[in-house]
Write an enzyme that holds these catalytic residues in place. Structure first.
Site, PDB file in Angstrom:
ATOM      1  N   HIS A  89      11.495  27.947   8.199  1.00 42.31           N
ATOM      2  CA  HIS A  89      10.414  27.098   8.721  1.00 42.31           C
ATOM      3  C   HIS A  89       9.068  27.505   8.132  1.00 42.31           C
ATOM      4  O   HIS A  89       8.271  26.642   7.736  1.00 42.31           O
ATOM      5  CB  HIS A  89      10.382  27.205  10.247  1.00 42.31           C
ATOM      6  CG  HIS A  89       9.236  26.486  10.883  1.00 42.31           C
ATOM      7  ND1 HIS A  89       9.289  25.157  11.243  1.00 42.31           N
ATOM      8  CD2 HIS A  89       7.991  26.906  11.225  1.00 42.31           C
ATOM      9  CE1 HIS A  89       8.141  24.793  11.768  1.00 42.31           C
ATOM     10  NE2 HIS A  89       7.328  25.839  11.769  1.00 42.31           N
ATOM     11  N   GLU A  90       8.818  28.801   8.081  1.00 39.25           N
ATOM     12  CA  GLU A  90       7.547  29.270   7.510  1.00 39.25           C
ATOM     13  C   GLU A  90       7.469  28.954   6.021  1.00 39.25           C
ATOM     14  O   GLU A  90       6.398  28.621   5.506  1.00 39.25           O
ATOM     15  CB  GLU A  90       7.384  30.769   7.754  1.00 39.25           C
ATOM     16  CG  GLU A  90       7.281  31.158   9.222  1.00 39.25           C
ATOM     17  CD  GLU A  90       6.216  30.382   9.977  1.00 39.25           C
ATOM     18  OE1 GLU A  90       5.162  30.071   9.381  1.00 39.25           O
ATOM     19  OE2 GLU A  90       6.426  30.078  11.167  1.00 39.25           O
TER      20      GLU A  90
ATOM     21  N   HIS B 249       6.164  25.584   5.547  1.00 33.75           N
ATOM     22  CA  HIS B 249       4.696  25.464   5.536  1.00 33.75           C
ATOM     23  C   HIS B 249       4.138  25.749   4.142  1.00 33.75           C
ATOM     24  O   HIS B 249       3.166  25.116   3.709  1.00 33.75           O
ATOM     25  CB  HIS B 249       4.080  26.426   6.547  1.00 33.75           C
ATOM     26  CG  HIS B 249       4.231  25.990   7.969  1.00 33.75           C
ATOM     27  ND1 HIS B 249       3.879  24.725   8.402  1.00 33.75           N
ATOM     28  CD2 HIS B 249       4.700  26.642   9.070  1.00 33.75           C
ATOM     29  CE1 HIS B 249       4.109  24.621   9.700  1.00 33.75           C
ATOM     30  NE2 HIS B 249       4.612  25.765  10.127  1.00 33.75           N
TER      31      HIS B 249
END
Length: 231
Positions: free
Chosen positions: A100-101, A104
């Site tokens: 998920h990071e 980003h």
């Protein structure tokens, strides 16, 4: 002094209850899939580095950070930090969080509009959080100054705006994470839905935060907006 019951306080209690439920659900889901070890045997750090490399983001540094679920991507420093409980774990939950990071970082690479808007809103929102209450109080002390009170209410609303803009940013990062995990075969077909459940649970916290913020702002507008002032 007579007791006065403010019926709008129920909005705050509803917001707290929703946020509390979301927090328990996230902890329960994360704990469940923290016990599920990935069959590939990769650590979250391994997966994150692989995603960054295949996404042409070799320049993004991967670092550790103390704490539990303090994982984050910092676009200004071009660094992605994974927490102590994430980076060396081989669990499906940790891999989902790390991916998920990395999502980003991919958004940053692509100049993803909502991410840019959220970044631009940070200083404005911080100012609003600092100045809103003093301006609102000043308006009340000055005999119910409509201009100052309305400015205070609008500043309070900036936090809600920030949280609403955050929603597509977080959902898109999770979508990117699941897609690349599948494309690069970093999780099995059995593990992908499990990682998705972890990310959906985490996204729920942003949804409930937005709801709680909306209820708080609604309460203030009911109390002070539209010329309705407590005398």
């Amino acid at each position: 002094m007579p007791f006065y019951w403010d019926p709008t306080i129920i909005l705050i209690f509803i917001g707290l209850a929703i946020s509390g439920f979301a927090s328990m659900y996230v902890q329960s889901t994360y704990s469940k899939y923290s016990g599920v070890k990935s069959k590939r045997g990769y650590t979250a750090s391994d997966v994150c580095r692989e995603i960054l490399n295949v996404s042409q983001l070799q320049n993004v540094r991967l670092e550790g950070i103390r704490g539990n679920l303090t994982d984050h991507y910092n676009s200004q420093d071009n660094v992605l930090r994974l927490s102590d409980t994430t980076r060396n774990s081989t669990s499906v939950a940790a891999i989902g969080v790390a991916a998920h990071e990395a999502g980003h970082a991919m958004q940053d690479r692509d100049n993803y509009g909502p991410l840019r808007l959220r970044s631009a809103l940070v200083p404005v929102t911080n100012f609003g959080q600092t100045a809103a209450f003093p301006i609102l109080l000043l308006g009340l002390f000055m005999g119910g100054s409509d201009i100052l009170i309305n400015i205070g209410l609008l500043l309070f609303s900036l936090t809600l705006l920030f949280q609403l803009v955050t929603l597509p940013v977080e959902f898109d990062a999770s979508r990117r994470a699941i897609r690349v995990l599948e494309e690069q075969n970093l999780l099995t077909q059995e593990e992908l839905p499990q990682a998705k459940k972890v990310l959906n649970a985490a996204a729920l916290t942003y949804v409930t935060a937005a709801i709680a913020s909306f209820l708080s702002v609604l309460r203030l507008f009911l109390l002070f907006g539209g010329g309705r002032r407590r005398r």
